[in-house]
Design a protein around this motif. Structure first.
Motif, PDB file in Angstrom:
ATOM      1  N   ASN A  16       0.770  -1.085  -0.057  1.00 37.91           N
ATOM      2  CA  ASN A  16       0.267  -0.025   0.619  1.00 37.91           C
ATOM      3  C   ASN A  16       0.766   1.085  -0.040  1.00 37.91           C
ATOM      4  OD1 ASN A  16      -1.813   2.150   0.756  1.00 37.91           O
ATOM      5  ND2 ASN A  16      -3.389   0.566   1.483  1.00 37.91           N
ATOM      6  N   CYS A  17       1.211   2.071  -1.307  1.00 39.09           N
ATOM      7  CA  CYS A  17       2.023   2.994  -1.202  1.00 39.09           C
ATOM      8  C   CYS A  17       1.468   4.234  -0.922  1.00 39.09           C
ATOM      9  CB  CYS A  17       2.168   4.068  -2.624  1.00 39.09           C
ATOM     10  SG  CYS A  17       2.899   2.183  -3.781  1.00 39.09           S
ATOM     11  N   ALA A  45      11.750  -3.527   6.467  1.00 35.03           N
ATOM     12  CA  ALA A  45      10.893  -3.068   5.117  1.00 35.03           C
ATOM     13  C   ALA A  45      10.878  -3.592   4.263  1.00 35.03           C
ATOM     14  CB  ALA A  45      10.740  -1.239   5.710  1.00 35.03           C
ATOM     15  N   VAL A  46      12.877  -3.756   3.457  1.00 36.80           N
ATOM     16  CA  VAL A  46      13.098  -3.937   2.459  1.00 36.80           C
ATOM     17  C   VAL A  46      13.107  -5.305   2.577  1.00 36.80           C
ATOM     18  CG1 VAL A  46      14.806  -2.000   2.395  1.00 36.80           C
ATOM     19  CG2 VAL A  46      15.659  -4.039   3.278  1.00 36.80           C
ATOM     20  N   HIS A  47      13.283  -6.390   3.108  1.00 36.83           N
ATOM     21  CA  HIS A  47      12.881  -7.995   3.526  1.00 36.83           C
ATOM     22  C   HIS A  47      11.612  -8.043   2.628  1.00 36.83           C
ATOM     23  CE1 HIS A  47      16.009  -7.843   6.746  1.00 36.83           C
ATOM     24  NE2 HIS A  47      16.376  -9.113   6.139  1.00 36.83           N
ATOM     25  N   LEU A  57       7.797   0.210  -3.654  1.00 41.25           N
ATOM     26  CA  LEU A  57       8.165   0.518  -2.879  1.00 41.25           C
ATOM     27  C   LEU A  57       9.161   0.413  -2.251  1.00 41.25           C
ATOM     28  CD1 LEU A  57       4.735  -0.873  -0.355  1.00 41.25           C
ATOM     29  CD2 LEU A  57       5.429   1.943  -0.695  1.00 41.25           C
ATOM     30  N   LEU A  58       9.412  -0.707  -3.687  1.00 37.64           N
ATOM     31  CA  LEU A  58      11.412  -1.067  -2.446  1.00 37.64           C
ATOM     32  C   LEU A  58      12.597   0.058  -3.071  1.00 37.64           C
ATOM     33  CD1 LEU A  58      13.813  -3.353  -1.378  1.00 37.64           C
ATOM     34  CD2 LEU A  58      13.763  -3.612  -3.914  1.00 37.64           C
ATOM     35  N   CYS A  90      12.318  -6.801  -8.449  1.00 34.02           N
ATOM     36  CA  CYS A  90      13.265  -6.747  -6.862  1.00 34.02           C
ATOM     37  C   CYS A  90      14.682  -7.068  -7.281  1.00 34.02           C
ATOM     38  CB  CYS A  90      12.705  -7.178  -5.676  1.00 34.02           C
ATOM     39  SG  CYS A  90      11.292  -6.197  -5.078  1.00 34.02           S
ATOM     40  N   LEU A  91      14.526  -7.757  -8.005  1.00 34.64           N
ATOM     41  CA  LEU A  91      15.681  -8.537  -7.746  1.00 34.64           C
ATOM     42  C   LEU A  91      17.019  -7.590  -8.421  1.00 34.64           C
ATOM     43  CD1 LEU A  91      17.910 -11.566  -7.068  1.00 34.64           C
ATOM     44  CD2 LEU A  91      17.595 -11.632  -9.767  1.00 34.64           C
TER      45      LEU A  91
END
Length: 362
Positions: A16-17, A45-47, A57-58, A90-91
């Motif tokens: 949820n941005c 949060a990054v996990h 979000l990342l 994300c990777l």
């Protein structure tokens, strides 16, 4: 965990941005918020963003100063999470931002190790292109190729071999090769590849003397066993360090399919004895409580009263191992109640009442 931090992490997990932005803007200590962690898991949060592929979000978190090398309680970093969950966007973002490609989580697993458990050749290739080392081993001595062999993806295995042609030449700490692992898990296509593209000996042994054939048979993969025997000359009568041949291993594991395959297809004698102790498959099935395999062996011609080097029958072994159902099966099949070389009867081997009642009915 403080209420603000809990709301922040929950919003990140849900992707949820708007809520993430609201909580972040209202926080007086933004650095602490960015790197706060769940108490139970240690996830920051990054996990969470990497695990759920919330790439926007990342990117927001990283741009605001979140530490991408934070480790949770399992030692995972965000790159581990992205690799394991198949979060490609994300990777790539994490790699672009300089994430350590060979970071180690607990038990020395790298992101590449985790990617190889998921059969995602794209993720594997991205990590290799970023410099991941496929030769690194975890605490058990498994490298990425070993893990990929367990999962059986030919595409991933070829990708690893293309990146490093000698990645196949590895053994775990107990001497097991990727061929052992692929055979044990019944990965037929992988076995074909390993024996075709790599220089494995089909009779290679681990520290216990087990061969890939033994592993395939104990797990019931007779299709893999057939390839090893007929195409690559794996030894049907080759013993391990305890003198057990493949038939002994199959009987001990209670794998009737493999027992039938060896006796009927390859004419292995049903009463073949181990080179140490002269135990037959029937003895070993009785020791491990494999009453169904006892019936299978007897139907295929095994002698119910065959003796080991100490004069013990399978009935002695079953009683001494407290295997009630095996005692029943042997008695039902006509086993004699005799003495071993020390004068012990099967009833002398147990103090379990239900077994004594079978052996010495009143």
């Amino acid at each position: 965990m403080k209420g603000t931090e809990e709301k922040f992490l929950s919003a990140v997990q849900k992707g949820n941005c708007e809520d993430v932005q609201t909580v972040f803007d209202s926080s007086l200590d933004k650095s602490t918020l960015l790197n706060c962690c769940h108490k139970r898991s240690g996830d920051s949060a990054v996990h969470l963003a990497a695990r759920h592929n919330h790439v926007d979000l990342l990117e927001f978190l990283i741009s605001r100063g979140a530490d991408i090398e934070n480790s949770n309680l399992d030692g995972k970093r965000a790159l581990h999470e992205a690799a394991q969950s198949g979060s490609r966007d994300c990777l790539n973002l994490l790699l672009t931002k300089g994430a350590e490609v060979d970071s180690l989580k607990r038990a020395d697993w790298t992101p590449l190790h985790l990617a190889c458990t998921k059969l995602d050749v794209v993720i594997v290739n991205e990590l290799l292109s970023a410099g991941a080392n496929p030769l690194l081993c975890n605490k058990d001595g498994w490298n990425a190729f070993h893990i990929a062999s367990r999962e059986g993806s030919v595409d991933v295995l070829n990708c690893l071999l293309d990146a490093h042609p000698l990645t196949w030449s590895t053994k775990s700490k107990n001497g097991r090769t990727p061929l052992h692992t692929a055979a044990l898990h019944g990965k037929l296509d992988a076995v074909h590849l390993l024996l075709g593209r790599c220089k494995y000996d089909s009779n290679t042994t681990d520290s216990c003397g087990s061969t890939p054939l033994m592993d395939a048979l104990r797990a019931g993969f007779t299709d893999v066993a057939d390839v090893l025997i007929t195409q690559h000359k794996a030894g049907v009568r080759r013993p391990d360090v305890l003198g057990r041949e493949p038939l002994h291993v199959a009987a001990q594991a209670g794998c009737d399919k493999s027992v039938k395959y060896l006796i009927q297809t390859h004419r292995v004698p049903p009463d073949v004895a181990t080179s140490i102790g002269e135990l037959t498959p029937l003895h070993l099935a009785a020791k491990e409580g494999q009453d169904g395999t006892i019936f299978t062996l007897l139907q295929l011609g095994a002698d119910v009263n065959t003796k080991d080097v100490k004069g013990r029958t399978a009935l002695h072994i079953a009683a001494g191992s407290q295997m009630t159902e095996c005692v029943k099966a042997l008695l039902q099949s006509g086993a004699d109640i005799c003495m071993d070389e020390k004068g012990n009867r099967p009833s002398d081997m147990t103090n379990r009442k239900e077994i004594l009642d079978l052996l010495e009915p009143t």
